[in-house]
Design a protein around this motif. Structure first.
Motif, short mmCIF file in Angstrom:
data_model
loop_
_atom_site.label_atom_id
_atom_site.label_comp_id
_atom_site.label_asym_id
_atom_site.label_seq_id
_atom_site.Cartn_x
_atom_site.Cartn_y
_atom_site.Cartn_z
N UNK A 95 0.86 -1.18 0.00
CA UNK A 95 0.00 0.00 0.00
C UNK A 95 0.90 1.23 0.00
N UNK A 96 0.84 2.01 -1.07
CA UNK A 96 1.72 3.17 -1.23
C UNK A 96 1.03 4.43 -0.69
N UNK A 97 1.76 5.17 0.16
CA UNK A 97 1.26 6.44 0.70
C UNK A 97 1.99 7.60 0.04
N UNK A 98 1.26 8.67 -0.27
CA UNK A 98 1.89 9.81 -0.90
C UNK A 98 1.13 11.09 -0.61
N UNK A 99 1.84 12.20 -0.64
CA UNK A 99 1.19 13.51 -0.50
C UNK A 99 0.72 14.03 -1.84
N UNK A 100 1.04 13.31 -2.93
CA UNK A 100 0.69 13.73 -4.28
C UNK A 100 -0.61 13.05 -4.72
N UNK A 101 -1.50 13.82 -5.32
CA UNK A 101 -2.81 13.27 -5.67
C UNK A 101 -3.08 13.29 -7.18
N UNK A 102 -2.06 13.60 -7.98
CA UNK A 102 -2.27 13.64 -9.43
C UNK A 102 -2.44 12.22 -9.98
N UNK A 103 -3.27 12.11 -11.00
CA UNK A 103 -3.53 10.81 -11.60
C UNK A 103 -2.25 10.15 -12.09
N UNK A 104 -1.34 10.95 -12.65
CA UNK A 104 -0.08 10.41 -13.17
C UNK A 104 0.74 9.75 -12.06
N UNK A 105 0.72 10.37 -10.86
CA UNK A 105 1.45 9.79 -9.73
C UNK A 105 0.84 8.47 -9.31
N UNK A 136 2.76 4.87 -9.43
CA UNK A 136 2.87 4.04 -8.23
C UNK A 136 2.36 2.63 -8.46
N UNK A 137 1.21 2.51 -9.09
CA UNK A 137 0.64 1.19 -9.37
C UNK A 137 1.50 0.43 -10.38
N UNK A 138 2.03 1.13 -11.37
CA UNK A 138 2.88 0.48 -12.38
C UNK A 138 4.21 0.01 -11.79
N UNK A 139 4.62 0.60 -10.68
CA UNK A 139 5.89 0.19 -10.06
C UNK A 139 5.76 -1.12 -9.29
N UNK A 140 4.51 -1.56 -9.08
CA UNK A 140 4.31 -2.82 -8.38
C UNK A 140 3.46 -2.71 -7.14
N UNK A 141 3.02 -1.48 -6.78
CA UNK A 141 2.14 -1.31 -5.63
C UNK A 141 0.77 -1.90 -5.94
N UNK A 142 0.09 -2.37 -4.89
CA UNK A 142 -1.24 -2.97 -5.05
C UNK A 142 -2.37 -1.98 -4.77
N UNK A 143 -2.05 -0.95 -3.98
CA UNK A 143 -3.06 0.06 -3.65
C UNK A 143 -2.35 1.37 -3.36
N UNK A 144 -3.12 2.45 -3.26
CA UNK A 144 -2.54 3.79 -3.24
C UNK A 144 -3.43 4.68 -2.39
N UNK A 145 -2.85 5.43 -1.44
CA UNK A 145 -3.61 6.38 -0.64
C UNK A 145 -2.85 7.70 -0.55
N UNK A 146 -3.60 8.80 -0.56
CA UNK A 146 -2.96 10.11 -0.45
C UNK A 146 -3.06 10.61 0.99
N UNK A 147 -2.02 11.36 1.40
CA UNK A 147 -2.03 11.99 2.72
C UNK A 147 -2.70 13.36 2.62
N UNK A 148 -3.40 13.78 3.67
CA UNK A 148 -3.71 13.02 4.89
C UNK A 148 -4.78 11.97 4.59
N UNK A 149 -4.77 10.89 5.35
CA UNK A 149 -5.70 9.80 5.11
C UNK A 149 -6.51 9.50 6.36
#
Length: 224
Positions: free
Chosen positions: A77-87, A91-104
């Motif tokens: 599960x990848x956490x990031x402060x960035x919310x752009x679709x490209x990010x 993240x998902x293409x790098x091998x992450x299974x899920x993605x959440x933006x901070x704050x969560x």
């Protein structure tokens, strides 16, 4: 369930760890990709919570790629402060299974961690059997002699460890390293208390015990 939290902001890391612990997870924390690689090689994690921005040799997406290159299939599960679709796509293409933006929202984080763990378990279901004892790690159910047995999360983890190593003597130190956080303060008495509780449920109601004490060495799953 054991979770690795890779987060360089210590306040956030400790908050996640504290919350996961309250939800009955074992949680280890580290703040660099290099340390995360070492821990993943040493311990068995069911989920990795990974911050995208990390100091050291690996930032989050690079660590994802490295873990997948090393054939680690643990859900991430990848956490990031960035919310752009490209990010999100990167993240998902790098091998992450899920993605959440901070704050969560923490309840959502826990729900996603549980979903990732459940999905992984369903993809690779494991049922252990020993003598008349059956443990289904996907459904979290235990049966002995046709009788269902209700165990706590810690008792399930203990039983799974024993059933992964039938006949082997497991020391208290090995049990602590497997079942508790690597930085948790756990004394031998804690292990004894949980072993006693497990025996009370899977041994006492039946005609013979399956968990025995090997004096001075540890414990063993073995039929008399």
């Amino acid at each position: 369930m054991r979770v690795l939290v890779v987060e360089d902001e210590q306040k956030i890391a400790q908050l996640i760890k504290r919350g996961l612990t309250l939800e009955a997870f074992a949680a280890d924390i580290c703040d660099t990709g290099d340390e995360a690689l070492r821990l993943v090689e040493e311990y068995d994690y069911q989920v990795i919570i990974l911050d995208r921005r990390l100091p050291g040799s690996f930032e989050g997406t690079e660590l994802c790629k490295e873990l997948r290159n090393r054939n680690h299939t643990t859900p991430i599960l990848l956490l990031t402060a960035q919310s752009k679709t490209r990010d999100t796509i990167d993240g998902l293409n790098s091998g992450a299974d899920d993605y959440m933006t901070k704050p969560f929202d923490f309840d959502e984080l826990v729900a996603r961690v549980r979903a990732l763990s459940r999905r992984a378990a369903e993809a690779h279901p494991v049922i252990f059997t020993y003598d008349e004892l059956i443990l289904d790690t996907t459904k979290k159910t235990v049966i002995r002699g046709g009788e269902p047995i209700i165990l706590t999360a810690k008792e399930l983890s203990l039983l799974e460890y024993f059933m992964q190593h039938p006949g082997q003597i497991l020391s208290k130190e090995a049990i602590i390293a497997r079942i508790w956080d690597y930085d948790a303060v756990v004394v031998a008495n804690n292990v004894e208390v949980h072993i006693r509780a497990l025996r009370h449920k899977i041994d006492r109601p039946f005609s013979y015990p399956l968990i025995r004490t090997v004096k001075g060495l540890g414990y063993q799953l073995e039929r008399p």
